[in-house]
Design an enzyme around this catalytic site. Structure first.
Site, PDB file in Angstrom:
ATOM      1  N   ASP A  67       0.815  -1.213   0.000  1.00  0.00           N
ATOM      2  CA  ASP A  67       0.000   0.000   0.000  1.00  0.00           C
ATOM      3  C   ASP A  67       0.850   1.264   0.000  1.00  0.00           C
ATOM      4  O   ASP A  67       2.069   1.209   0.175  1.00  0.00           O
ATOM      5  CB  ASP A  67      -0.957  -0.014   1.212  1.00  0.00           C
ATOM      6  CG  ASP A  67      -0.257  -0.425   2.512  1.00  0.00           C
ATOM      7  OD1 ASP A  67       0.983  -0.332   2.587  1.00  0.00           O
ATOM      8  OD2 ASP A  67      -0.945  -0.842   3.447  1.00  0.00           O
ATOM      9  N   ASN A 136      -7.282  -3.535  14.691  1.00  0.00           N
ATOM     10  CA  ASN A 136      -8.662  -3.817  14.270  1.00  0.00           C
ATOM     11  C   ASN A 136      -8.737  -4.965  13.262  1.00  0.00           C
ATOM     12  O   ASN A 136      -9.773  -5.192  12.653  1.00  0.00           O
ATOM     13  CB  ASN A 136      -9.314  -2.555  13.684  1.00  0.00           C
ATOM     14  CG  ASN A 136      -8.621  -2.082  12.416  1.00  0.00           C
ATOM     15  OD1 ASN A 136      -7.632  -2.666  11.981  1.00  0.00           O
ATOM     16  ND2 ASN A 136      -9.137  -1.019  11.819  1.00  0.00           N
ATOM     17  N   HIS A 138      -6.963  -5.148  10.446  1.00  0.00           N
ATOM     18  CA  HIS A 138      -6.713  -4.827   9.037  1.00  0.00           C
ATOM     19  C   HIS A 138      -5.420  -5.486   8.553  1.00  0.00           C
ATOM     20  O   HIS A 138      -4.493  -5.738   9.320  1.00  0.00           O
ATOM     21  CB  HIS A 138      -6.748  -3.314   8.771  1.00  0.00           C
ATOM     22  CG  HIS A 138      -5.570  -2.525   9.234  1.00  0.00           C
ATOM     23  ND1 HIS A 138      -5.638  -1.174   9.511  1.00  0.00           N
ATOM     24  CD2 HIS A 138      -4.276  -2.868   9.462  1.00  0.00           C
ATOM     25  CE1 HIS A 138      -4.450  -0.743   9.869  1.00  0.00           C
ATOM     26  NE2 HIS A 138      -3.613  -1.747   9.851  1.00  0.00           N
ATOM     27  N   GLU A 143      -9.530  -2.251   5.797  1.00  0.00           N
ATOM     28  CA  GLU A 143     -10.155  -2.029   7.098  1.00  0.00           C
ATOM     29  C   GLU A 143     -11.377  -2.939   7.253  1.00  0.00           C
ATOM     30  O   GLU A 143     -11.855  -3.510   6.263  1.00  0.00           O
ATOM     31  CB  GLU A 143     -10.581  -0.561   7.199  1.00  0.00           C
ATOM     32  CG  GLU A 143      -9.465   0.451   6.940  1.00  0.00           C
ATOM     33  CD  GLU A 143      -8.463   0.568   8.092  1.00  0.00           C
ATOM     34  OE1 GLU A 143      -8.471  -0.288   9.008  1.00  0.00           O
ATOM     35  OE2 GLU A 143      -7.665   1.525   8.064  1.00  0.00           O
TER      36      GLU A 143
HETATM   37  P1  PGA Z   1       2.444  -1.916  12.821  1.00  0.00           P
HETATM   38  O1  PGA Z   1       1.204  -1.856  11.849  1.00  0.00           O
HETATM   39  O2  PGA Z   1       3.362  -2.913  12.251  1.00  0.00           O
HETATM   40  O3  PGA Z   1       3.021  -0.531  12.804  1.00  0.00           O
HETATM   41  O4  PGA Z   1       1.914  -2.335  14.148  1.00  0.00           O
HETATM   42  C1  PGA Z   1       0.683  -3.037  11.370  1.00  0.00           C
HETATM   43  C2  PGA Z   1      -0.533  -2.723  10.569  1.00  0.00           C
HETATM   44  O5  PGA Z   1      -1.231  -1.755  10.915  1.00  0.00           O
HETATM   45  O6  PGA Z   1      -0.786  -3.444   9.600  1.00  0.00           O
END
Ligand code: PGA
Length: 241
Positions: A67, A136, A138, A143
């Site tokens: 992304d 959450n 994702h 999301e």
């Molecule tokens: P993080 O994010 O590795 O910074 O915890 C993971 C994500 O949100 O996919």
């Protein structure tokens, strides 16, 4: 889903690196799916170390990132282009032309999504996809509520994701509101998937994932529809299971 539990983040990162290196040693032209965020940084450090001390080469490897924020120039300090350059690409022998990250500055983000999905299909299939997980559930910027049939698409980031990423920006108002992300279906096209989860903040998400309940409210749960997923988790993230 195979679940591997490690004492701490460093051990989890080393294990993830070992699996990536095994993939690259097996096929020097591997296509890796890469993620940004805090989670894969330890993995990337190990991969850099592997180039320097274990003779691993990425000369013929291609990478496809999950992304990118919409509206951040490629060279912005918080763009995922910059993240990948600083945390991995600048330190390994990869050909930058073989690295793909969505263009967040495309005049038409929708056309960029079509172009990017074509890259996934032309350069791919991805041999090994690395994923983190949001609190959450994702994956990428998919999301809760994302269609399981989704390909690369434009998303509006939910408040919790923008709040969580605000730590990298001067203020929350500076966090982009939209992103281009590969979809759930795009991710599931990968031959193998490694999901890394570390720290107590991910414990609820790991518990939810391992309940095996597949739900649109928890995008990572669609990984149960794939037959080669390895969850690499540290004790803190595994503490509620
Ligand atoms: P993080 O994010 O590795 O910074 O915890 C993971 C994500 O949100 O996919």
């Amino acid at each position: 889903m195979k679940v591997l539990v490690f004492d701490n983040y460093d051990e989890a990162s080393a294990q993830a690196a070992q699996l990536v290196e095994a993939q690259v040693l097996e096929n020097a032209q591997s296509v890796l799916g890469l993620a940004t965020g805090s989670t894969p940084i330890g993995l990337y450090k190990n991969l850099i170390e592997g180039v320097k001390t274990r003779g691993v080469s990425y000369k013929n490897v291609s990478t496809i990132n999950l992304d990118e924020y919409i509206g951040l120039p490629t060279d912005h300090s918080e763009s995922y282009h910059t993240f990948m350059a600083e945390n991995l690409f600048n330190h390994i022998d990869i050909a930058i032309d073989n690295t793909y990250v969505p263009n967040g500055m495309a005049v038409s983000p929708e056309e960029e999504c079509v172009r990017y999905e074509e890259i996934i299909d032309r350069v791919g299939p991805i041999d090994l996809q690395i994923l983190g997980i949001g609190t959450n559930g994702h994956i990428g910027f998919n999301e809760p509520g994302t269609d399981p049939e989704s390909l690369t698409h434009v998303v509006e980031l939910v408040a919790s994701t923008r709040e969580s990423n605000a730590r990298f920006f001067p203020s929350i108002d500076d966090v982009p509101t939209h992103a281009v992300t590969t979809g759930i279906k795009s991710i599931l096209k990968s031959k193998k998937i490694i999901l890394i989860a570390s720290g107590a903040s991910k414990a609820e998400a790991v518990k939810q994932l391992l309940s095996k309940e597949i739900s649109q409210d928890f995008p990572a749960s669609y990984l149960w529809n794939h037959d080669d997923v390895t969850l690499i988790v540290d004790q803190d993230a595994y503490s509620l299971v």
